[in-house]
Design a protein around this motif. Structure first.
Motif, PDB file in Angstrom:
ATOM      1  N   ARG A   1       0.836  -1.204   0.000  1.00 47.54           N
ATOM      2  CA  ARG A   1       0.000   0.000   0.000  1.00 47.54           C
ATOM      3  C   ARG A   1       0.865   1.246   0.000  1.00 47.54           C
ATOM      4  O   ARG A   1       1.972   1.276   0.504  1.00 47.54           O
ATOM      5  CB  ARG A   1      -0.940  -0.033   1.205  1.00 47.54           C
TER       6      ARG A   1
ATOM      7  N   PHE B   1       0.758   5.624   0.257  1.00 44.29           N
ATOM      8  CA  PHE B   1      -0.088   6.738   0.700  1.00 44.29           C
ATOM      9  C   PHE B   1      -0.145   7.813  -0.380  1.00 44.29           C
ATOM     10  O   PHE B   1       0.856   8.424  -0.728  1.00 44.29           O
ATOM     11  CB  PHE B   1       0.401   7.363   2.011  1.00 44.29           C
TER      12      PHE B   1
ATOM     13  N   GLY C   1      -1.427  11.289  -1.247  1.00 43.88           N
ATOM     14  CA  GLY C   1      -1.948  12.549  -0.751  1.00 43.88           C
ATOM     15  C   GLY C   1      -2.521  13.373  -1.900  1.00 43.88           C
ATOM     16  O   GLY C   1      -2.725  12.868  -2.997  1.00 43.88           O
TER      17      GLY C   1
ATOM     18  N   TRP D   1      -8.480  16.273  -2.550  1.00 40.42           N
ATOM     19  CA  TRP D   1      -8.038  15.865  -1.205  1.00 40.42           C
ATOM     20  C   TRP D   1      -7.292  14.532  -1.207  1.00 40.42           C
ATOM     21  O   TRP D   1      -7.018  13.951  -0.181  1.00 40.42           O
ATOM     22  CB  TRP D   1      -9.230  15.810  -0.256  1.00 40.42           C
ATOM     23  N   GLY D   2      -6.966  14.024  -2.359  1.00 38.71           N
ATOM     24  CA  GLY D   2      -6.180  12.808  -2.421  1.00 38.71           C
ATOM     25  C   GLY D   2      -6.997  11.558  -2.179  1.00 38.71           C
ATOM     26  O   GLY D   2      -8.229  11.615  -2.061  1.00 38.71           O
ATOM     27  N   HIS D   3      -6.300  10.374  -2.147  1.00 38.75           N
ATOM     28  CA  HIS D   3      -7.006   9.107  -2.045  1.00 38.75           C
ATOM     29  C   HIS D   3      -6.638   8.311  -0.792  1.00 38.75           C
ATOM     30  O   HIS D   3      -7.234   7.279  -0.522  1.00 38.75           O
ATOM     31  CB  HIS D   3      -6.722   8.220  -3.262  1.00 38.75           C
ATOM     32  N   GLY D   4      -5.616   8.735  -0.083  1.00 38.06           N
ATOM     33  CA  GLY D   4      -5.204   7.970   1.105  1.00 38.06           C
ATOM     34  C   GLY D   4      -4.400   6.739   0.728  1.00 38.06           C
ATOM     35  O   GLY D   4      -3.728   6.719  -0.300  1.00 38.06           O
ATOM     36  N   TRP D   5      -4.493   5.685   1.588  1.00 37.74           N
ATOM     37  CA  TRP D   5      -3.710   4.466   1.348  1.00 37.74           C
ATOM     38  C   TRP D   5      -4.329   3.637   0.226  1.00 37.74           C
ATOM     39  O   TRP D   5      -5.485   3.264   0.297  1.00 37.74           O
ATOM     40  CB  TRP D   5      -3.615   3.623   2.618  1.00 37.74           C
ATOM     41  N   VAL D   6      -3.554   3.349  -0.845  1.00 35.04           N
ATOM     42  CA  VAL D   6      -4.072   2.552  -1.959  1.00 35.04           C
ATOM     43  C   VAL D   6      -3.051   1.516  -2.376  1.00 35.04           C
ATOM     44  O   VAL D   6      -1.841   1.757  -2.295  1.00 35.04           O
ATOM     45  CB  VAL D   6      -4.429   3.424  -3.189  1.00 35.04           C
TER      46      VAL D   6
ATOM     47  N   GLU E   1      -6.347  -0.571  -6.502  1.00 34.69           N
ATOM     48  CA  GLU E   1      -7.108   0.645  -6.205  1.00 34.69           C
ATOM     49  C   GLU E   1      -6.586   1.836  -7.010  1.00 34.69           C
ATOM     50  O   GLU E   1      -7.342   2.693  -7.449  1.00 34.69           O
ATOM     51  CB  GLU E   1      -7.017   0.950  -4.709  1.00 34.69           C
ATOM     52  N   SER E   2      -5.261   1.842  -7.209  1.00 36.71           N
ATOM     53  CA  SER E   2      -4.673   2.975  -7.938  1.00 36.71           C
ATOM     54  C   SER E   2      -5.204   3.005  -9.359  1.00 36.71           C
ATOM     55  O   SER E   2      -5.306   4.052  -9.980  1.00 36.71           O
ATOM     56  CB  SER E   2      -3.144   2.872  -7.959  1.00 36.71           C
TER      57      SER E   2
ATOM     58  N   TYR F   1       0.014   8.119  -7.261  1.00 38.04           N
ATOM     59  CA  TYR F   1       0.662   6.796  -7.328  1.00 38.04           C
ATOM     60  C   TYR F   1       1.574   6.721  -8.557  1.00 38.04           C
ATOM     61  O   TYR F   1       2.695   6.227  -8.498  1.00 38.04           O
ATOM     62  CB  TYR F   1      -0.438   5.734  -7.413  1.00 38.04           C
TER      63      TYR F   1
END
Lengths: 612, 379
Positions: free
Chosen positions: A345, A347, A349, A367-372, A376-377, A385
């Motif tokens: 994963r 992060f 941002g 606001w970004g996607h967080g942990w992917v 998911e990316s 990513y």
């Protein structure tokens, strides 16, 4: 001084000698010509006189019929239809003026037309037929036939004309024929084209000219002393041109064009199993029938000056930044080079920064996607990513890998005028711009922006490669004897499966960017947008306030069914906003038709400028 | 000569003198040229199925042609050589432009579009080439030294290659010939000439395999056996030879030719007019016509021999011999001695561009004959 005078005298003497020599040569040439003439006219006179007596035969060239073009289901897409035309030969007429007046009356010709014809007859040779009217209907033909006893110089002849029954729909694929012009004549074998009026100018008509044209035949006819045909002595039938079957399905083509609706753009559908192109629509289009008998200057100008550029083939000629649609391939490259672990994963941002640099490369999601993870990316199209991945990969490796997928390379399809697109590299930038490559350019290349350009045909072909886990084909429209298949090997076959799974989630996962086109059969794909202009740093991206023409282009590439791919589709809707809103539903409609599924009325292209 | 002036002038002499001094025309050359043009109209009338409209148009064209000749003849010859190098440079630039633009546009190579008028740089080069080479060599010691020969060869070679690549092989060969003739008359050593002939002989196979199109090769092959290709190039040759051979010594009489009138002969008023003429006027007619052509060529060479400036001499001689080549190429084709190349017969064939070039050449000959620099004596 004396020396020069001496030289001068010598040159003068040489000149006189050369003049004498030239005079002698001219004499020899003239005597040779006369000698040849004497041989023909004295020694061979009897032979040629006998030949001339018997030379009541004349050779009439019969042009071949042009091969027709069919679609994959056997629908005729380029046909030959007989048209009747009436012509007048002054030599055979008792009174050309009176005859023309009768014809004008029967055919309802206007005064200016008649005047022009009179002028035409006045200046042309008496034995040359002059065309009065083309495209006669049955009534007109019957009327002329009834008046035939009074119309000695008039005759009705039939000729074949090329017709494209599907008009705009296949204009960019099939192309059109036009009258042979002075440029064509220089390239042609004049003997093979005797009597032929048309030649392929664009598209399939041009690409397969040699096969479509055929070979002329001839009739040897006996003529009387006035040159009238008495009987046919010998006939060599023309060899008609070969009929050609396209891989295109007219039905699918029609759905593709209709699905684009009012958007300018292109849809390319390909069979990933053999590389055959099933649909290749480019909108707006034009009516190729206009070009067959020579388009009027005004109509041509209108087509050329139309801001939507209907003559432009948006499937093979136009190039666009591929945008996020290259993310699955970027992921493959990352796995192959050992730069990412798909399960690890990351992060993501709101923005990415090159270490030691202030510039912020923003994600499309503020606001970004967080942990992917990798999957998911792809299905959430996480820009950050890929900024990070691209930076670590570097432009050289990226260039090498994407080139394998055909970005920046002509696909080799059997159509003239294909563009190569552009896969940027250090070399290219040095050559084209005399500049070194900047790391920031690598970062944006990671999401298919910047200098990178590709055609929709390349995108469809790239999607087929993903669908078939690495099998590459040269896309084709007409079956030929080539071996277009090759295989892209990666260090692990599992990589292909990871990329395909991620693409499946784009549609299948409820948070996937194209989830709204989820269908009864499993679709895999990737959305994208191609920026029309670049947004300045920290500028608020507000599409609504801008002209429609400044909206981003909407992109979607996909294949279905996921577990046994039979169709790959690439869509661009120019100024369509986002791939998920506009381009993906278009692809769904095309796939629905192909897999014979009742279209879902809820899945319609709707404009939105968010969602990638 | 001096004693002539003491005698009362006869009408012919007076006419000749007027033509020479006022209109700057050479009466002898004008006489032969006009005769050939008249024969051309007479033969063309028959070939055009006695169309009066054709005769009208043909006479208008010839009138314009002779007008152009008259105009060119008024220009003092030294002006030609002031203009020549510039014209040459401009045409070479145009050829390069055609090459570049044509490359990008994919077509339209031979025609350079300059707004309203479209014209062929190759046609201009036919005029510019001999003028420029003559101008160049006349400014250097003659016979030319090796370095000057090399420079002249380059000036001949570059446009030739550019035009050959258009592709217009016929024009490029004629242009090369007109330049090489100047070198020949300038006193190029026989060693060079021999070497060049050897080079051409060596280039033949290269041309055959790499430059010529399939249909061009076919035309050369049919020359040896016209019956091998009765549908294509051979057909023209066969029909042309039947027309000529059946004409016999005295011909079938004006308007009585059967071959031409039954449309067996293609392009009766243009490239194959000689066959129409030979059928109707026979060997006697050809003898008269060919002697007229020989007279024009010899008069041109005579003008060259009597020209007072070196460049005038070279130019006049080159124009005369190029004219000879035109006659040879067309008559050779019609008589079945040379391949069918689609070249007109000077002054006889109906057509615009070729007539313009020929008339410009003849006009320059006239100028060289009659215009003298102020230092020149009158004969």
């Amino acid at each position: 001084m004396l020396d020069r005078l001496h030289d001068h005298g010598r040159a003068r003497r040489v000149f006189r000698l050369r003049i004498l020599f030239a005079a002698l040569i001219s004499l020899v040439v003239v005597l040779t010509l006369l000698g040849r003439a004497a041989w023909l006219q004295i020694a061979q006179h009897d032979h040629y006189l006998a030949k001339a007596e018997k030379n009541r035969t004349r050779l009439v060239v019969v042009p071949p019929e042009r091969g027709r073009i069919f679609d994959a289901q056997g629908e005729v897409v380029a046909d030959n239809v007989a048209t009747y035309q009436v012509q007048i030969t002054p030599e055979h007429s008792q009174d050309v003026g009176a005859e023309l007046a009768m014809l004008a009356d029967v055919l309802g010709l206007d005064a200016p037309v008649v005047e022009a014809l009179e002028e035409r007859i006045r200046v042309s040779r008496r034995f040359d037929p002059v065309l009065v009217k083309t495209g006669l209907d049955e009534v007109e033909r019957a009327r002329i036939a009834r008046l035939k006893p009074w119309l000695l110089g008039t005759e009705i002849v039939s000729s074949l004309k090329r017709v494209y029954p599907y008009r705009e729909l296949l204009a960019h694929v099939v192309g059109y024929v036009g009258r042979i012009n002075a440029e064509d004549v220089k390239r042609l074998d004049p003997d093979a084209y005797q009597g032929t009026q048309y030649i392929g100018k664009t598209g399939i008509e041009r690409q397969y000219e040699d096969r479509l044209h055929g070979e002329p035949g001839y009739r040897i006819v006996e003529v009387d002393a006035l040159g009238r045909e008495v009987k046919v002595l010998d006939t060599q039938r023309p060899v008609p041109g070969e009929d050609i079957a396209l891989t295109i399905d007219v039905g699918l083509q029609g759905v593709a064009a209709a699905a684009l609706g009012e958007y300018a753009g292109a849809v390319v559908a390909q069979d990933p199993r053999d590389g055959a192109i099933r649909a290749m629509a480019s909108r707006p289009s034009f009516d190729p029938n206009l070009f067959v008998d020579g388009i009027s200057h005004k109509a041509y100008r209108e087509l050329l000056e139309d801001p939507d550029r209907p003559l432009y083939n948006r499937a093979t000629r136009a190039t666009y930044p591929p945008g996020s649609t290259i993310k699955p391939v970027m992921g493959l490259a990352g796995m192959e080079y050992g730069l990412i672990d798909p399960d690890e994963r990351f992060f993501a941002g709101p923005y990415y920064q090159i270490p030691g640099n202030d510039h912020r490369y923003r994600d499309w999601r503020k606001w970004g996607h967080g942990w992917v993870d990798f999957e998911e990316s792809v299905f959430r199209s996480v820009d950050v990513y890929y900024y990070d991945l691209a930076f670590r990969m570097g432009i050289d490796r990226m260039h090498a890998f994407l080139t394998e997928f055909g970005i920046g390379q002509k696909t080799g399809i059997d159509l003239p005028g294909e563009s190569a697109g552009l896969m940027p590299s250090r070399d290219w930038k040095q050559r084209a711009k005399q500049q070194v490559w900047f790391p920031g350019e690598t970062v944006i290349a990671g999401i298919g922006q910047g200098y990178m350009l590709s055609t929709m045909l390349q995108m469809a072909n790239m999607t087929s490669t993903l669908a078939s886990s690495g099998v590459r084909h040269v896309p084709w429209l007409v079956a030929g004897d080539r071996s277009p298949q090759s295989r892209l090997k990666l260090s692990s076959d599992d990589y292909w499966q990871r990329a395909r799974e991620a693409m499946r989630s784009v549609v299948g996962h409820e948070r996937g960017t194209a989830h709204k086109i989820e269908a009864p059969y499993p679709i895999a794909g990737k959305t994208g947008t191609a920026q029309v202009f670049s947004v300045a740093q920290d500028d608020e991206y507000d599409a609504e306030e801008l002209e429609r023409r400044l909206h981003d282009h909407a992109l979607f590439v996909g294949f279905a069914p996921y577990d046994d791919p039979k169709l790959s589709v690439a869509v661009i809707a120019e100024h369509g906003g986002s791939g998920s809103g506009t381009a993906a539903p278009i692809a769904r409609q095309v796939m629905d038709f192909w897999f014979d599924v009742e279209p879902d009325a809820d899945v319609q292209p709707e404009f939105s400028e968010r969602g990638d | 000569m001096a004693s002539d002036r003491l005698q009362p002038m006869r009408l012919g002499d007076r006419l000749g003198a007027t033509l020479r001094s006022v209109f700057k025309l050479d009466p002898v050359l004008l006489f032969f040229v006009a005769l050939i043009a008249m024969i051309g109209v007479v033969a063309g009338y028959s070939a055009a199925e006695q169309s009066e409209a054709w005769v009208e148009r043909s006479i208008v064209r010839l009138g314009l042609g002779f007008g152009l000749m008259l105009l060119i003849a008024q220009i003092p010859q030294r002006w030609y050589f002031v203009v020549a190098p510039w014209l040459f440079a401009v045409v070479v630039l145009m050829l390069v432009a055609v090459w570049l633009v044509g490359d990008m546009g994919g077509g339209a190579k031979r025609w350079l579009d300059l707004g309203v008028i479209r014209f062929q740089p190759a046609e201009l080069m036919k005029v510019a080439m001999p003028m420029t080479i003559a101008w160049f060599l006349a400014r250097r010691p003659l016979p030319p030294r090796p370095l000057d020969v090399l420079a002249a060869m380059l000036a001949v070679g570059i446009p030739t290659v550019l035009i050959a690549g258009q592709p217009d092989l016929g024009s490029s060969l004629l242009i090369m010939a007109s330049g090489l003739f100047v070198l020949f008359f300038a006193g190029l050593s026989w060693w060079y000439i021999g070497g060049f002939v050897a080079l051409v002989a060596a280039a033949m196979p290269v041309m055959w395999f790499f430059v010529m199109h399939a249909y061009q090769k076919q035309r050369v092959l049919t020359l040896f056996d016209p019956t091998s290709d009765p549908l294509g190039a051979g057909y023209h040759t066969i029909q042309s030879m039947i027309a000529i051979g059946s004409g016999g010594v005295w011909g079938k009489g004006w308007l009585q030719g059967t071959q031409s009138h039954l449309d067996f002969l293609p392009e009766g008023t243009t490239d194959f007019i000689l066959a129409v003429y030979a059928e109707e006027f026979g060997l006697v007619g050809l003898l008269v016509l060919f002697l007229l052509y020989l007279a024009v060529i010899w008069r041109g060479l005579w003008i060259a021999e009597h020209a007072e400036s070196v460049e005038g001499r070279l130019l006049a001689a080159s124009i005369s011999m190029t004219f000879m080549v035109y006659v040879l190429v067309n008559a050779g084709m019609v008589l079945g001695l040379l391949p069918v190349v689609g070249a007109p017969l000077p002054l006889m064939s109906y057509g615009g561009t070729a007539l313009v070039t020929i008339m410009v050449g003849l006009g320059m000959l006239m100028s060289i004959r009659t215009q003298r620099s102020f230092l020149g004596h009158d004969r």
